[in-house]
Design an enzyme around this catalytic site. Structure first.
Site, PDB file in Angstrom:
ATOM      1  N   TYR A  63       8.765  12.138  11.504  1.00 23.31           N
ATOM      2  CA  TYR A  63       8.768  12.803  10.191  1.00 23.31           C
ATOM      3  C   TYR A  63      10.185  13.046   9.686  1.00 23.31           C
ATOM      4  CZ  TYR A  63       3.788  12.952  10.495  1.00 23.31           C
ATOM      5  OH  TYR A  63       2.471  12.550  10.563  1.00 23.31           O
ATOM      6  N   ASN A 101      -0.885  11.126  -0.061  1.00 25.64           N
ATOM      7  CA  ASN A 101       0.516  10.904   0.294  1.00 25.64           C
ATOM      8  C   ASN A 101       1.241  12.235   0.486  1.00 25.64           C
ATOM      9  OD1 ASN A 101      -0.152   8.284  -0.099  1.00 25.64           O
ATOM     10  ND2 ASN A 101       0.816   8.110  -2.110  1.00 25.64           N
ATOM     11  N   HIS A 118      -3.356  15.742   2.289  1.00 19.66           N
ATOM     12  CA  HIS A 118      -2.814  15.549   3.649  1.00 19.66           C
ATOM     13  C   HIS A 118      -1.464  16.245   3.842  1.00 19.66           C
ATOM     14  CE1 HIS A 118      -5.508  11.725   4.343  1.00 19.66           C
ATOM     15  NE2 HIS A 118      -6.178  12.858   4.440  1.00 19.66           N
ATOM     16  N   THR A 186      -5.380   2.740  -1.716  1.00 12.12           N
ATOM     17  CA  THR A 186      -5.808   3.366  -0.468  1.00 12.12           C
ATOM     18  C   THR A 186      -6.810   2.448   0.221  1.00 12.12           C
ATOM     19  OG1 THR A 186      -6.830   5.316   0.561  1.00 12.12           O
ATOM     20  CG2 THR A 186      -7.485   4.838  -1.717  1.00 12.12           C
ATOM     21  N   LEU A 213      -4.176  -3.967  -4.118  1.00 13.72           N
ATOM     22  CA  LEU A 213      -3.729  -5.356  -3.908  1.00 13.72           C
ATOM     23  C   LEU A 213      -4.849  -6.215  -3.352  1.00 13.72           C
ATOM     24  CD1 LEU A 213      -0.166  -5.358  -2.287  1.00 13.72           C
ATOM     25  CD2 LEU A 213      -0.833  -6.105  -4.584  1.00 13.72           C
ATOM     26  N   GLU A 214      -5.780  -5.569  -2.639  1.00 14.96           N
ATOM     27  CA  GLU A 214      -6.940  -6.286  -2.091  1.00 14.96           C
ATOM     28  C   GLU A 214      -8.090  -5.288  -2.028  1.00 14.96           C
ATOM     29  OE1 GLU A 214      -5.229  -7.364   1.686  1.00 14.96           O
ATOM     30  OE2 GLU A 214      -6.045  -5.562   2.624  1.00 14.96           O
TER      31      GLU A 214
END
Ligand code: BJW
Ligand code: ZN
Length: 248
Positions: A63, A101, A118, A186, A213-214
Site C-alpha cells: 500500500y 477503487n 472498498h 470492473t 474493454l471486454e
C-alpha cells in the site's frame, strides 16, 4: 422489459459503479489483467486481514508503494473521471458514484456524491480504537494512533477479502431506487459489487449498461454492453445522457 436510455426520466436517478478499469488510463494498473502480480504475490496474499496479521510489513509496503504512485503527480484523473463529474454537475436528477477503487481520482475530477465501498488509500485506520485518519505518508509499522495513542498498528483504511464493504445500506437503497445503473471497468469477479446487477434485475426498473474493454463475468445481466476504453466510452455516454434526445 428494459427501458431504452432515451426513455429515462429527465430527473432520474443514476448509479455508476466503477472499478480498476476506470483508472487504468490514468496509469494505475488493474488487479486481474497483465501485471496483476505484485512482487510475485497474488492479490489474495496481500489483501486479507490474515496476510496483514502474518506479514504486516509486506502488506504495508504494497500500500505504501501504491500511495506514493497515487501522489507522484504523474497519476491524474482521465477523461472518464472528468465526464462523470460533469454528469453530476449538469444532470437534473441524482448521480451517485459507487467506486471499488481506493484512489482519489473521482474526487480530484470533481465528483462529490461518491461512496468508496472498498475504502480509501489516503486514510489510515487504528486497529485498536478504529479511528480513521487522513494519511499521505508511508504507513510502515512504526506509526501510532493520534487518537488513542495505544500500541496497536495503523492499517490502510481499505476493505480486504472477508471484510464487510462500506456503506452497503446506502448502496442497496440507491440500487433499488435508480433508473439507470452503469458499471465501468470492473471484472465482475469480486462480490458484493459483482452482484449489483442481480439486484437491479430483481427490482426490474432500471436500465443497465456495462462499459468495459471486454465483457465482464456478469455482462450477460446488463441490458446494454459497450466495448472499448473508458476514456472514450464514458464521455460519449455522458454526452448522450445530457443531450437527452427524446427523454420523457
Ligand atoms: C477497462 C480498461 C479501460 C481495463 N477501460 N475498462 C465465493 C463466491 C462468491 C463470493 C465469495 C466467494 N468466496 C469469497 C467471497 C467473497 C469475496 C469475493 O468476492 N471473493 C471473490 C474473489 C470470489 N468478497 C469479499 O470478501 C468482500 N466482502 C464480503 O463479501 O463481505 C460479506 C458481504 C456479504 C453480503 C453483502 C455485503 C458483504 C470484500 C471484497 C474486498 C475486495 N478488496 C479488494 C482490495 C481493496 C484494496 C485494494 O485496492 O488493494 O478490492 S480486491 C480488488 O478487487 C479490489 C477491487 O476493488 C476489487 C474489484 O476489482 P475490479 O475493480 O473489478 O478490477 P479488475 O482488475 O478485476 O478488473 C478490471 C476491469 O477493467 C477488467 O474487466 C478490464 O477488462 C477492465 N478494463 N482497462 C475500460 N481502459
Ligand atoms: Zn487508536
Amino acid at each position: 422489459m428494459h427501458q431504452p436510455i432515451r426513455a429515462l426520466p429527465t430527473a432520474g436517478s443514476i448509479v455508476v459503479l466503477t472499478g480498476a478499469g476506470v483508472s487504468v488510463e490514468s496509469g494505475l494498473p488493474s488487479f486481474r489483467g497483465a501485471g496483476g502480480l505484485w512482487e510475485g504475490w497474488r492479490l489474495e496474499e496481500v489483501a486479507t486481514p490474515e496476510a496483514f496479521a502474518r506479514q504486516p510489513a509486506t502488506v504495508q509496503r504494497f500500500y505504501d508503494q501504491r500511495r506514493r504512485q497515487l501522489l507522484s503527480g504523474v497519476v491524474q484523473p482521465n477523461a472518464a473521471h472528468l465526464a462523470l463529474a460533469e454528469l453530476e454537475r449538469r444532470w437534473p436528477g441524482t448521480v451517485l458514484i459507487v467506486t471499488q477503487n481506493i484512489d482519489d481520482l473521482h474526487e480530484r475530477a470533481g465528483s462529490r456524491d461518491l461512496i468508496h465501498m472498498h475504502g480509501e488509500l489516503l486514510k489510515a485506520r487504528c486497529t485498536g480504537c478504529g479511528a480513521v485518519h487522513a494519511w499521505r505518508d508511508d504507513l510502515g509499522t512504526r506509526h501510532r494512533c493520534a487518537s488513542c495513542r495505544g500500541a496497536d498498528l495503523l492499517r490502510p483504511h481499505v476493505v480486504w477479502f472477508g471484510e464487510m464493504p462500506l456503506e452497503m445500506d446506502r448502496i442497496f437503497a440507491a440500487l433499488a431506487a435508480c433508473d439507470l445503473f452503469v458499471a465501468i471497468g470492473t471484472s465482475g469477479q469480486v462480490y458484493p459489487a459483482a452482484g449489483f446487477i442481480e439486484e437491479i434485475l430483481r427490482h426490474g426498473r432500471a436500465h443497465s449498461i456495462e462499459l468495459n474493454l471486454e465483457p465482464s463475468a456478469v455482462a450477460r445481466g446488463f441490458a446494454e454492453r459497450r466495448i472499448g476504453p473508458a476514456s472514450e466510452l464514458v464521455p460519449r455516454l455522458v454526452e448522450e445522457l445530457l443531450a437527452g434526445d427524446g427523454r420523457c
